[in-house]
Write an enzyme that holds these catalytic residues in place. Structure first.
Site, mmCIF file in Angstrom:
data_model
loop_
_atom_site.group_PDB
_atom_site.id
_atom_site.type_symbol
_atom_site.label_atom_id
_atom_site.label_comp_id
_atom_site.label_asym_id
_atom_site.label_seq_id
_atom_site.Cartn_x
_atom_site.Cartn_y
_atom_site.Cartn_z
ATOM 1 N N MET A 18 0.846 -1.201 0.000
ATOM 2 C CA MET A 18 0.000 0.000 0.000
ATOM 3 C C MET A 18 0.874 1.240 0.000
ATOM 4 O O MET A 18 1.644 1.461 0.950
ATOM 5 C CB MET A 18 -0.901 0.021 1.236
ATOM 6 C CG MET A 18 -2.111 -0.866 1.131
ATOM 7 S SD MET A 18 -3.147 -0.713 2.600
ATOM 8 C CE MET A 18 -2.323 -1.809 3.732
ATOM 9 N N GLN A 86 7.998 -4.580 -3.192
ATOM 10 C CA GLN A 86 7.178 -4.441 -4.410
ATOM 11 C C GLN A 86 7.667 -3.281 -5.274
ATOM 12 O O GLN A 86 7.916 -2.178 -4.781
ATOM 13 C CB GLN A 86 5.701 -4.212 -4.112
ATOM 14 C CG GLN A 86 4.913 -4.373 -5.414
ATOM 15 C CD GLN A 86 3.478 -3.900 -5.373
ATOM 16 O OE1 GLN A 86 3.208 -2.743 -5.051
ATOM 17 N NE2 GLN A 86 2.558 -4.784 -5.716
ATOM 18 N N CYS A 115 -1.942 -1.972 -10.575
ATOM 19 C CA CYS A 115 -2.311 -0.576 -10.299
ATOM 20 C C CYS A 115 -2.989 0.061 -11.516
ATOM 21 O O CYS A 115 -2.392 0.156 -12.592
ATOM 22 C CB CYS A 115 -1.075 0.229 -9.909
ATOM 23 S SG CYS A 115 -1.487 1.922 -9.501
ATOM 24 N N ARG A 242 -6.909 -2.836 2.895
ATOM 25 C CA ARG A 242 -7.642 -1.807 3.642
ATOM 26 C C ARG A 242 -7.965 -2.198 5.088
ATOM 27 O O ARG A 242 -7.824 -1.372 5.992
ATOM 28 C CB ARG A 242 -8.931 -1.437 2.903
ATOM 29 C CG ARG A 242 -8.659 -0.597 1.655
ATOM 30 C CD ARG A 242 -9.858 -0.573 0.760
ATOM 31 N NE ARG A 242 -10.185 -1.925 0.299
ATOM 32 C CZ ARG A 242 -11.358 -2.285 -0.210
ATOM 33 N NH1 ARG A 242 -12.321 -1.391 -0.312
ATOM 34 N NH2 ARG A 242 -11.557 -3.515 -0.625
HETATM 35 C C1 LIG Z 1 -3.924 3.201 0.391
HETATM 36 C C2 LIG Z 1 -3.735 2.092 -0.614
HETATM 37 C C3 LIG Z 1 -2.553 2.010 -1.316
HETATM 38 C C4 LIG Z 1 -2.342 0.958 -2.215
HETATM 39 N N1 LIG Z 1 -1.129 0.839 -2.824
HETATM 40 C C5 LIG Z 1 -0.844 -0.280 -3.555
HETATM 41 C C6 LIG Z 1 0.466 -0.554 -4.001
HETATM 42 O O1 LIG Z 1 1.420 0.182 -3.726
HETATM 43 N N2 LIG Z 1 0.671 -1.681 -4.749
HETATM 44 C C7 LIG Z 1 -0.345 -2.550 -5.041
HETATM 45 O O2 LIG Z 1 -0.096 -3.563 -5.703
HETATM 46 N N3 LIG Z 1 -1.595 -2.315 -4.610
HETATM 47 C C8 LIG Z 1 -1.863 -1.233 -3.853
HETATM 48 N N4 LIG Z 1 -3.121 -1.050 -3.336
HETATM 49 C C9 LIG Z 1 -4.146 -2.071 -3.587
HETATM 50 C C10 LIG Z 1 -4.156 -3.081 -2.449
HETATM 51 O O3 LIG Z 1 -2.904 -3.750 -2.310
HETATM 52 C C11 LIG Z 1 -5.248 -4.148 -2.654
HETATM 53 O O4 LIG Z 1 -5.016 -4.810 -3.877
HETATM 54 C C12 LIG Z 1 -6.656 -3.563 -2.678
HETATM 55 O O5 LIG Z 1 -6.846 -2.550 -1.707
HETATM 56 C C13 LIG Z 1 -7.683 -4.664 -2.444
HETATM 57 O O6 LIG Z 1 -7.437 -5.347 -1.221
HETATM 58 P P1 LIG Z 1 -8.312 -5.082 0.090
HETATM 59 O O7 LIG Z 1 -9.726 -5.452 -0.260
HETATM 60 O O8 LIG Z 1 -7.746 -5.968 1.156
HETATM 61 O O9 LIG Z 1 -8.226 -3.619 0.413
HETATM 62 C C14 LIG Z 1 -3.380 0.007 -2.447
HETATM 63 C C15 LIG Z 1 -4.577 0.115 -1.764
HETATM 64 C C16 LIG Z 1 -4.761 1.136 -0.838
HETATM 65 C C17 LIG Z 1 -6.061 1.215 -0.069
#
Ligand SMILES: Cc1cc2nc3c(=O)[nH]c(=O)nc-3n(C[C@H](O)[C@H](O)[C@H](O)COP(=O)(O)O)c2cc1C
Length: 411
Positions: A18, A86, A115, A242
């Site tokens: 994240m 990552q 992304c 999240r």
């Molecule tokens: C604040 C934030 C930053 C994120 N940054 C990245 C990131 O740097 N690399 C990535 O692959 N996904 C990133 N994501 C996506 C998350 O890794 C994840 O795929 C997505 O939130 C779904 O998972 P969840 O339902 O557990 O939130 C980010 C998500 C959030 C909320």
């Protein structure tokens, strides 16, 4: 204890990558609460390639520091066997160069292929890679062949299940150790339902571990839900973003801790590892969420330093004690280094007064490039730089090993 066994991606609870959230304090906290593996925030290859690896003796960390002196990636021994780095990349050689730069300090390397943001896709990175399987193949095979640590990638699903499964089968052939699947299409937003059925179809079609991701909103509100999500997706492991950002104690078998305790635990790591206050504030704001309008929320919003953040959470004494210890440590290190510089000369290092004068080099060409080229021509391994920042004057000093001999400039 140092653990050297390669990372296993089966039966694990994983902190997702994240941006801004997945810095060192959050990763360590997630580990304390029970996460098995932690991913760092996505870091872009070009930015990483400008960084120097610096051993920070005061904090006992390894820092990758940009030319403007900002720490881009900070890590420490505690997470070395379980942190996955990552990277955002659209170029196999660049990805390999970054992987080599960080390899000895991390447990694995991941490529972000999910992304959907324009800043990522317009450079051909992130979700843009999903429509370029040749490039995916080239990046992943280059990494798998070029480094000793496990390689993973994180994807989103494609419009059709069949295409997604075919892509993952092709990815599996590159030799990666595991694949994280965020069960949403690139146009779908976080509040859209996650497609567990597609993750399940992938899990059933390949032999490498599949890490299910995307369950925070629909499924994962407490520890028990992690297993429910794993079962619904038939995946080997679960990756949480999240739900962990809102409360990292989601990884605790015994249940969630109250937010106040979690925030105080977070602040302890932020102070201990000298996290930039803007990053600390951002992460605490994500945890406070709907409480941002409370008196505490408003005070946090107004805080302009780590010390002020500590005051908001009645941790001024902790801040004082910790920073006093650091100052003492820094002073003692400075004295030690001064003494060493004065008295001890390392007989193995050849010292020469080599000055770097930009005008003597063509534009964009650096001495490092010349040396690399020379090593290639002479069939020597590529030069190894060990860089430390002198606490005394914050200057970076490097020793370079070329053809089994160490060199250092006295200037
Ligand atoms: C604040 C934030 C930053 C994120 N940054 C990245 C990131 O740097 N690399 C990535 O692959 N996904 C990133 N994501 C996506 C998350 O890794 C994840 O795929 C997505 O939130 C779904 O998972 P969840 O339902 O557990 O939130 C980010 C998500 C959030 C909320």
């Amino acid at each position: 204890m140092t653990v050297n066994t390669p990372l296993c991606f089966r039966g694990k609870s994983i902190l997702a990558p994240m941006v801004r959230v997945g810095t060192l304090p959050m990763r360590l906290l997630a580990l304390d609460y029970g996460a098995d593996i932690v991913y760092c925030e996505e870091l872009i290859d070009i930015k990483m390639l400008q960084c120097k690896r610096v051993v920070n003796e005061v904090l006992e960390t390894v820092d990758f520091v940009a030319p403007n002196e900002r720490v881009v990636f900070r890590t420490c021994e505690r997470e070395r066997h379980c942190v996955v780095f990552q990277m955002g990349s659209a170029d196999a050689e660049r990805a390999l160069a970054v992987a080599k730069l960080v390899e000895s300090d991390v447990a694995g390397i991941d490529i972000n292929m999910g992304c959907p943001k324009e800043y990522s896709t317009k450079g051909g990175m992130g979700a843009a890679l999903l429509s370029d399987p040749d490039k995916i193949e080239s990046i992943l095979t280059t990494l798998v062949k070029g480094i000793c640590k496990p390689v993973t990638c994180k994807i989103r699903i494609l419009p059709s299940v069949e295409d997604t499964v075919n892509l993952v089968k092709r990815i599996e052939k590159t030799g990666i150790a595991a694949i994280a699947v965020h069960g949403r299409k690139k146009e779908e937003r976080p509040q859209h339902p996650v497609h567990c059925d597609v993750i399940k179809a992938i899990s059933e079609a390949v032999s490498i571990p599949v890490i299910a991701n995307g369950g925070s909103h629909d499924f994962i509100r407490e520890y028990m839900d992690i297993e429910t999500f794993q079962k619904a997706t038939a995946a080997s492991s679960v990756m949480i973003a999240r739900a962990a950002m809102w409360n990292p104690s989601i990884f605790r078998k015994e249940g969630l801790f109250p937010l106040r305790k979690v925030m105080q635990d977070y602040i302890k790591y932020a102070v201990r590892y000298d996290n930039h206050y803007t990053n600390t504030k951002y992460c605490l704001c994500q945890m406070l969420r709907e409480q941002l309008e409370t008196t505490q929320g408003k005070k946090l919003h107004a805080a302009q330093s780590t010390q002020e953040i500590c005051e908001v959470f009645e941790m001024a004494d902790f801040y004082e004690e910790t920073t006093t210890i650091f100052t003492a440590k820094k002073t003692s290190l400075e004295t030690k280094i001064q003494d060493e510089d004065d008295q001890m000369e390392d007989p193995d290092v050849i010292k020469m007064a080599v000055r770097f004068d930009k005008r003597e080099y063509p534009p964009q060409i650096t001495p490092k490039m010349y040396l690399l080229e020379w090593c290639r021509k002479e069939k020597h391994p590529q030069p190894i730089y060990e860089t430390v920042q002198r606490p005394l004057d914050r200057l970076f000093c490097s020793v370079v090993t070329v053809a089994e001999q160490k060199y250092k400039s006295t200037l």
